[in-house]
Scaffold this active site. Structure first.
Site, PDB file in Angstrom:
ATOM      1  N   GLY A  93       0.932  -1.210   0.024  1.00 15.32           N
ATOM      2  CA  GLY A  93      -0.010   0.167  -0.029  1.00 15.32           C
ATOM      3  C   GLY A  93       0.763   1.354   0.118  1.00 15.32           C
ATOM      4  NE  ARG A 121      -4.066  -1.796   1.757  1.00 17.77           N
ATOM      5  CZ  ARG A 121      -2.936  -2.270   2.293  1.00 17.77           C
ATOM      6  NH1 ARG A 121      -1.984  -2.703   1.627  1.00 17.77           N
ATOM      7  NH2 ARG A 121      -2.523  -1.218   3.177  1.00 17.77           N
ATOM      8  CB  SER A 166      -4.380   5.400   4.643  1.00 15.11           C
ATOM      9  OG  SER A 166      -2.728   5.393   4.434  1.00 15.11           O
ATOM     10  CB  SER A 167      -1.384   9.367   7.810  1.00 20.13           C
ATOM     11  OG  SER A 167      -0.398   8.417   7.693  1.00 20.13           O
ATOM     12  CD  GLN A 168       0.830   4.274   3.392  1.00 19.86           C
ATOM     13  OE1 GLN A 168       0.000   3.664   2.659  1.00 19.86           O
ATOM     14  NE2 GLN A 168       1.604   3.513   4.129  1.00 19.86           N
ATOM     15  CB  SER A 194      -1.194   5.659  10.718  1.00 19.64           C
ATOM     16  OG  SER A 194      -1.837   4.689  10.728  1.00 19.64           O
ATOM     17  CG  ASP A 310       2.506  -0.641  10.917  1.00 16.65           C
ATOM     18  OD1 ASP A 310       1.437  -0.709  10.420  1.00 16.65           O
ATOM     19  OD2 ASP A 310       3.393  -0.054  10.008  1.00 16.65           O
ATOM     20  NE  ARG A 382       3.680  -3.736  10.119  1.00 18.41           N
ATOM     21  CZ  ARG A 382       5.039  -3.759  10.427  1.00 18.41           C
ATOM     22  NH1 ARG A 382       5.750  -4.386  11.003  1.00 18.41           N
ATOM     23  NH2 ARG A 382       5.686  -2.747   9.352  1.00 18.41           N
TER      24      ARG A 382
END
EC number: 2.5.1.19
Length: 422
Positions: A93, A121, A166-168, A194, A310, A382
């Site tokens: 991602g 996503r 998402s901060s992405q 995040s 995470d 994870r």
């Protein structure tokens, strides 16, 4: 392939921290866009970061992996790809989201796609903000989801972007913004998920010479024309990956030291150490190593991990061995990761014997006698690592598809073997 994990006693171990995945991704992109050459020392070479590197190479950036470093020849803000490019981002991602905005700096259209899970996503909020900033963004499949086709140019200006998934999405635009035709100003109407990763993004941008102003996590402004400059850059250790090593001490008892971590890092996953300390571990951060030690019983806690996503699964694994319940909040956006992490974690812990309650934004673990089970990580690195660590306390654990850890911590199994834990 299956890795079988047996119960072990108290430990006394030392590990080097793997290089940071988040910093490596961002340094690769900044170096690729920079004026001049960049040498990235101690990068993370893992499945995720290799996907970003291959994406940049597809865009025409010369890049070479060398022992202990990456050499990147910057393109001065314009990717030199000779024609339309399709980039397969696999299950990364980070690769897909960060390259989506950067793709507007190519002279030709760019299509970003990925694995079947990647196509589930969402990227709609990012696409909407890029359109407001001048980009031509089209979905070639389901609206709001990859594959996504990027063309046009990054004019700049003002945009509102929802980073609650998402901060992405925000990091993606920020990373490309120095090359917009005019300054870029982003307004975030909701607290980003995040959010600490925005600190990582800003840190890399500043170190490569960009100018960024911010009001907390509500507003960001990037000055156009303050381009990245090639430099020597060293990647710091990864607190996310180190969390699994620290958790070994927490669940087994004993002591674990991890070297190569920045004690003043902006990485949000440093908060995992606060959680362990609150549960009864001792934490000592020195100039050479961070050490976690557990000599007594653990106690449950209540903690918000929204800025440390995470490490939620690692903390859940530790919580299952405590003497009282633990409630972890700030978990809503974890359903959009490589797997539905809350759902998979809850199901696995229940099968092991723990009590688990899930709400829209929380996970409560009530400890009970545990037994080992077979774990399907759903191709999520994870999940595999968190339950492998728990297996060291419980025994009888079988981790399927262990190679999925290659995404972020390729040496995970070897690290445990090296200390006699497997």
């Amino acid at each position: 392939m299956i890795v079988r994990v047996s119960q072990t006693g108290p430990v006394d171990a030392a590990f080097p921290a793997p290089p940071s995945k988040s910093y490596t991704h961002r340094a690769l992109i900044a170096g690729a866009l920079a004026l001049g050459r960049t040498r990235i020392a101690r990068p993370l070479r893992a499945a995720d970061t290799e996907l970003t590197a291959r994406g940049l190479e597809a865009l025409g950036v010369p890049l070479e992996w060398l022992p202990g470093e990456i050499a990147v020849a910057g393109c001065s803000g314009t990717f030199p790809a000779a024609g339309e490019v399709t980039i397969d981002c696999g299950n990364s991602g980070t690769t897909l989201r960060l390259l989506t905005s950067a793709a507007l700096l190519s002279q030709h259209p760019v299509v970003l796609t990925g694995s079947p899970r990647m196509l589930e996503r969402p990227v709609g909020p990012l696409a909407g903000a890029l359109r407001a900033l001048g980009g031509d963004v089209a979905f070639t499949g389901q609206p709001g989801y990859p594959p996504i086709r990027i063309s046009g140019r990054l004019r700049g200006g003002r945009a509102t972007i929802d980073g609650s998934i998402s901060s992405q999405f925000v990091s993606s635009i920020l990373m490309a913004a120095p090359y917009a035709e005019e300054d870029v100003e982003l307004t975030l109407p909701a607290t980003p998920a995040s959010r600490s990763y925005l600190d990582v993004t800003a840190d890399v941008m500043l170190r490569f010479g960009a100018h960024i102003e911010r009001q907390g996590y509500d507003r960001f402004r990037v000055e156009s024309g303050r381009a990245y400059r090639g430099r020597d850059y060293r990647v710091e250790g990864d607190y996310s990956s180190a969390s699994y090593l620290f958790a070994v001490a927490a669940v087994c008892g004993g002591r674990v030291a991890v070297t190569g971590l920045n004690p003043t890092s902006v990485q949000g996953d440093r908060r995992f150490l606060d959680a362990l300390e609150a549960m009864g571990c001792s934490v000592a951060a020195g100039t050479d190593a961070v050490t976690v030690e557990r000599t007594g019983d653990l106690k449950g806690i209540e903690i918000d991990m929204s800025s440390s996503p995470d490490t939620v699964q690692t903390l859940a694994a530790v919580a299952a061995t405590a003497g009282s319940p633990t409630t972890i909040t700030g978990t809503a956006h974890l359903q959009y990761k490589e797997s539905d992490r809350v759902g998979v974690t809850a199901d696995t812990l229940r099968r092991m014997g723990a009590g688990v309650e899930v709400t829209e934004d929380s996970l409560t673990i009530t400890p009970a006698p545990l037994h080992g089970v077979a774990v399907d990580p759903h191709d999520d690195h994870r999940t595999a690592m968190a339950f492998a660590v728990l297996g060291l306390a419980v025994g009888g654990m079988a981790i399927r598809d262990p190679e999925c850890v290659e995404k972020s911590f390729p040496g995970f199994w070897e690290a445990l073997y090296g200390e006699g834990l497997l």
